[in-house]
Write a protein that holds these residues in place. Structure first.
Motif, mmCIF file in Angstrom:
data_model
loop_
_atom_site.group_PDB
_atom_site.id
_atom_site.type_symbol
_atom_site.label_atom_id
_atom_site.label_comp_id
_atom_site.label_asym_id
_atom_site.label_seq_id
_atom_site.Cartn_x
_atom_site.Cartn_y
_atom_site.Cartn_z
ATOM 1 N N PHE A 13 -128.411 -32.915 21.463
ATOM 2 C CA PHE A 13 -127.948 -32.743 22.845
ATOM 3 C C PHE A 13 -128.644 -33.780 23.737
ATOM 4 O O PHE A 13 -128.079 -34.265 24.703
ATOM 5 C CB PHE A 13 -128.261 -31.327 23.328
ATOM 6 N N LYS A 15 -130.442 -37.333 22.866
ATOM 7 C CA LYS A 15 -130.398 -38.187 21.683
ATOM 8 C C LYS A 15 -131.678 -38.969 21.433
ATOM 9 O O LYS A 15 -132.401 -39.312 22.367
ATOM 10 C CB LYS A 15 -129.267 -39.214 21.831
ATOM 11 N N LEU A 220 -125.820 -32.536 28.363
ATOM 12 C CA LEU A 220 -125.672 -33.164 27.039
ATOM 13 C C LEU A 220 -124.609 -34.259 27.074
ATOM 14 O O LEU A 220 -124.746 -35.294 26.400
ATOM 15 C CB LEU A 220 -125.390 -32.115 25.948
ATOM 16 N N GLU A 221 -123.567 -34.064 27.888
ATOM 17 C CA GLU A 221 -122.540 -35.101 28.011
ATOM 18 C C GLU A 221 -123.123 -36.353 28.681
ATOM 19 O O GLU A 221 -122.887 -37.482 28.253
ATOM 20 C CB GLU A 221 -121.363 -34.562 28.829
ATOM 21 N N ASP A 223 -126.204 -37.308 28.607
ATOM 22 C CA ASP A 223 -127.103 -38.030 27.706
ATOM 23 C C ASP A 223 -126.339 -38.818 26.643
ATOM 24 O O ASP A 223 -126.741 -39.918 26.254
ATOM 25 C CB ASP A 223 -128.104 -37.090 27.021
ATOM 26 N N CYS A 224 -125.217 -38.260 26.183
ATOM 27 C CA CYS A 224 -124.381 -38.985 25.206
ATOM 28 C C CYS A 224 -123.879 -40.284 25.828
ATOM 29 O O CYS A 224 -123.997 -41.360 25.219
ATOM 30 C CB CYS A 224 -123.213 -38.096 24.790
ATOM 31 N N TYR A 260 -117.710 -29.349 26.377
ATOM 32 C CA TYR A 260 -118.283 -30.662 26.680
ATOM 33 C C TYR A 260 -118.335 -31.467 25.375
ATOM 34 O O TYR A 260 -118.317 -30.883 24.295
ATOM 35 C CB TYR A 260 -119.685 -30.496 27.270
ATOM 36 N N THR A 262 -120.001 -34.628 22.818
ATOM 37 C CA THR A 262 -121.078 -35.553 22.505
ATOM 38 C C THR A 262 -120.688 -36.340 21.257
ATOM 39 O O THR A 262 -119.873 -35.873 20.459
ATOM 40 C CB THR A 262 -122.446 -34.847 22.361
ATOM 41 N N ASP A 264 -122.205 -39.273 18.196
ATOM 42 C CA ASP A 264 -123.349 -39.976 17.598
ATOM 43 C C ASP A 264 -122.963 -41.417 17.256
ATOM 44 O O ASP A 264 -122.079 -41.973 17.870
ATOM 45 C CB ASP A 264 -123.839 -39.213 16.367
#
Ligand code: PMV
Length: 302
Positions: A13, A15, A220-221, A223-224, A260, A262, A264
């Motif tokens: 969440f 990274k 979390l969005e 941070d992505c 939401y 995210t 990787d």
């Protein structure tokens, strides 16, 4: 001397991107993740005098695996070769990171086969040397990694969340995350990311504590997008998204469903929602290949 372990992949969440020590895989910033119930690696390790060389199942990076076995052999003061048999319950080609679950399962299985009495903290430190994010696949449920080791913040049943992975990728990535980490300092936005992360972590931890899904999801969005901003402005730039990735991001961003996203180091989209809303999301992706995950325990011997 033989043992088998199963370990989950995890979704971060907040990274981990970039290492302040490349060799020791020490991260620049702390990260927070959840273990995934339906992305599991099972690994059997057997050490024996009868094996002339290490053998690793096909499809896995044998150089990194052998280096990791050497670390464990050194601790055990033992030099027998190993046979390693590994299986993922998700397609390796789907672009879901298998290095986290893979190195977590390998660490736990090899340590047990060598009869090493290691604490969970020590196992996370060892797994980290194989693949950074692997240390988060050892403790249970919701996990924080800071510095040398990782620990559980909450058990899996703490919050009934889902990570619904929409598979849009196939084939191998052009640039592995390992190489990407090494170039992070070339992004002019990396220092900004490092300055912002402490507050973002605080916000996410408070949202997790209060089970405030809106703040949790927004954070979390954010941070992505921030991590991908850094990736895309590194030299050379790393673009992990494709057209379908962006389409799904757009759809989720409309907030017609309480969810939401995210992403990787690959094109797949992880849609985070609460358990009660699972069907609203799966209905939207009837035609896609999806993997529905709940929070789960960390690596263990089976
Ligand atoms: O552990 P690695 O080298 O595969 O790095 C993984 C990094 C990301 O998946 C992009 C982010 C994260 O924290 O999981």
């Amino acid at each position: 001397m033989k043992a088998t372990a199963v370990a989950p992949a995890n979704i971060a969440f907040i990274k981990y991107w970039g290492r302040r020590d490349a060799k020791l895989r020490l991260p620049y910033n702390p990260s927070i993740s959840m273990n995934l119930s339906n992305c599991l690696t099972t690994t059997m390790v057997e050490f024996s005098k009868k094996f002339p060389v290490d053998t690793i199942s096909e499809g896995f990076n044998s150089v990194r695996v052998i280096t990791h076995l050497d670390r464990l052999r050194k601790i055990a003061k033992m030099d027998e070769k190993a046979n390693v048999v590994t299986k993922n319950n998700f397609p390796t080609s789907a672009g879901i990171a298998s290095s986290a679950s893979g190195f977590a399962a390998l660490t736990v299985a090899a340590a047990a086969a060598l009869r090493l009495k290691l604490t969970e903290k020590e196992l996370t430190e060892l797994a980290r040397l194989g693949s950074g994010s692997a240390c988060r696949s050892i403790p249970d449920g919701f996990v924080k990694w800071e510095g040398e080791y990782a620990w559980s913040l909450y058990p899996p049943d703490y919050w009934d969340l889902r990570d619904i992975i929409v598979i849009v990728g196939n084939g191998k990535k052009d640039v592995s995350s390992s190489h990407g980490h090494e170039r992070v300092e070339t992004s002019p936005y990396f220092q900004k990311r490092l300055a912002d992360v402490p507050n973002r972590i605080k916000r996410l931890e408070t949202a997790l504590q209060e089970k405030n899904f809106k703040v949790f999801g927004e954070t979390l969005e954010e941070d992505c997008l921030d991590m991908h901003h850094v990736m895309q402005t590194q030299n050379p730039p790393l673009y992990y998204w494709n057209a379908e990735t962006v389409e799904i991001m757009e759809l989720i961003k409309q907030r017609t469903v309480p969810a939401y996203f995210t992403i990787d180091a690959g094109p797949n989209v992880h849609i985070i929602c609460e358990g009660k809303d699972e069907q609203k999301i799966t209905k939207l992706f009837k035609k896609n290949n999806i993997i529905v995950n709940k929070p789960v325990r960390g690596a263990r011997i089976i």
